[in-house]
Design a protein around this motif. Structure first.
Motif, mmCIF file in Angstrom:
data_model
loop_
_atom_site.group_PDB
_atom_site.id
_atom_site.type_symbol
_atom_site.label_atom_id
_atom_site.label_comp_id
_atom_site.label_asym_id
_atom_site.label_seq_id
_atom_site.Cartn_x
_atom_site.Cartn_y
_atom_site.Cartn_z
ATOM 1 N N GLY A 1 0.733 -1.206 0.087
ATOM 2 C CA GLY A 1 -0.202 0.067 0.000
ATOM 3 C C GLY A 1 0.685 1.409 -0.028
ATOM 4 N N VAL A 2 1.885 1.230 0.683
ATOM 5 C CA VAL A 2 2.933 2.360 0.726
ATOM 6 C C VAL A 2 3.505 2.458 -0.580
ATOM 7 C CG1 VAL A 2 4.947 3.285 1.840
ATOM 8 C CG2 VAL A 2 3.604 2.029 3.204
ATOM 9 N N LEU A 3 3.935 1.515 -1.267
ATOM 10 C CA LEU A 3 4.634 1.621 -2.532
ATOM 11 C C LEU A 3 3.245 2.215 -3.662
ATOM 12 C CD1 LEU A 3 6.427 -1.848 -2.820
ATOM 13 C CD2 LEU A 3 7.144 0.494 -2.099
ATOM 14 N N GLN A 4 2.245 1.760 -3.354
ATOM 15 C CA GLN A 4 1.290 2.231 -4.268
ATOM 16 C C GLN A 4 0.933 3.677 -4.284
ATOM 17 O OE1 GLN A 4 -2.113 -0.262 -3.185
ATOM 18 N NE2 GLN A 4 -1.991 -1.618 -5.197
ATOM 19 N N THR A 5 1.271 4.244 -2.962
ATOM 20 C CA THR A 5 1.099 5.726 -2.748
ATOM 21 C C THR A 5 2.451 6.346 -3.253
ATOM 22 O OG1 THR A 5 0.216 5.285 -0.615
ATOM 23 C CG2 THR A 5 1.013 7.566 -0.957
ATOM 24 N N TYR A 6 3.458 5.764 -3.150
ATOM 25 C CA TYR A 6 4.716 6.252 -3.990
ATOM 26 C C TYR A 6 4.208 6.432 -5.360
ATOM 27 C CZ TYR A 6 8.532 6.143 -0.153
ATOM 28 O OH TYR A 6 9.097 6.469 0.748
ATOM 29 N N LEU A 7 3.916 5.247 -6.050
ATOM 30 C CA LEU A 7 3.594 5.462 -7.535
ATOM 31 C C LEU A 7 2.508 6.289 -7.874
ATOM 32 C CD1 LEU A 7 4.047 1.618 -8.107
ATOM 33 C CD2 LEU A 7 5.625 3.353 -8.534
ATOM 34 N N THR A 8 1.609 6.470 -7.167
ATOM 35 C CA THR A 8 0.505 7.430 -7.370
ATOM 36 C C THR A 8 0.688 8.767 -7.311
ATOM 37 O OG1 THR A 8 -1.108 5.735 -6.741
ATOM 38 C CG2 THR A 8 -2.318 7.640 -7.019
ATOM 39 N N LYS A 9 0.840 9.617 -8.243
ATOM 40 C CA LYS A 9 1.031 11.094 -8.209
ATOM 41 C C LYS A 9 -0.374 11.707 -8.934
ATOM 42 C CE LYS A 9 4.699 12.934 -7.918
ATOM 43 N NZ LYS A 9 6.328 13.303 -8.417
ATOM 44 N N PRO A 10 -0.448 12.859 -8.523
ATOM 45 C CA PRO A 10 -1.464 13.751 -9.338
ATOM 46 C C PRO A 10 -1.445 13.975 -10.730
ATOM 47 C CG PRO A 10 -0.903 14.749 -7.253
ATOM 48 C CD PRO A 10 -0.088 13.753 -7.460
#
Length: 209
Positions: A173-182
């Motif tokens: 989930g943390v890695l997904q946050t890294y990969l998700t940018k506006p």
């Protein structure tokens, strides 16, 4: 007032100064009181925290309690003055908050610790990256550390070497946050998006596994 009375505020913080498990209900009351003080006397609370950096260790130790996780999140985000925010972020970097959170990602940690730690890391990443936040520049100290190659590699290594399903699930989930940018507001259809540094580090880290 409580915020200006060093004896009373020390007594308040003594609740968290233990390595024994804390009562979740009392932790919720403690967190609410400190957050109220942060709202009304932010500078006084900040100076108290700076005088005793072990308090950050105490908070991280009890991150398995949701109220404590919420309090750390509040400390990161609550300061409206941009100059104060700038100082807070550099101070949190100097006391190695991110490093201590990442160190909690181990198979020996409880499910609650892993869940709350990963949630907090994701929340801090989102706040630091938020282009709508007027204090974006003041978040650079934490953002630079969060997106640093060393930090990301430690998170990836914790996940790939783990046999703990909770660490794997929450860590991803943390890695997904890294990969998700506006998405860029000026982006046109079929426009190619260049990979940013965190994405490249994550890809390279998995390649080495």
């Amino acid at each position: 007032t409580l915020a200006n009375d060093s004896i009373l505020i020390s007594q308040l913080w003594s609740f968290i100064r233990t390595r024994d498990e804390i009562n979740p209900l009392l932790a919720s009351f403690f967190s609410k009181v400190v957050q109220l003080l942060l709202n009304r006397r932010p500078n006084s609370v900040l100076e108290f925290l700076k005088d005793d950096i072990s308090l950050i260790d105490d908070l991280v130790h009890h991150i398995d309690t949701s109220a404590v996780m919420d309090l750390i999140n509040r400390i990161v985000c609550c300061f409206e003055n941009s100059i104060t925010r700038f100082k807070v972020c550099h101070w949190l970097r100097d006391v190695r908050l991110i490093e201590k959170l990442v160190a909690s990602l181990s198979d020996d940690s409880s499910c609650e610790t892993l869940c709350n730690t990963c949630q907090l890391l994701s929340d801090i990443i989102k706040v630091c990256r938020d282009p709508q936040e007027s204090f974006k520049g003041a978040k650079d100290a934490l953002l630079i550390e969060l997106e640093g190659e060393s930090t990301i590699q430690k998170i990836v290594n914790s996940i790939t070497s783990s046999k703990n399903k909770h660490l794997i699930n929450y860590g991803v989930g943390v890695l997904q946050t890294y990969l998700t940018k506006p998405m860029p507001t000026s982006m046109v259809p079929n426009m190619m998006i260049e990979m940013d540094k965190p994405s490249i580090v994550i890809l390279e880290s998995f390649t080495k596994c």
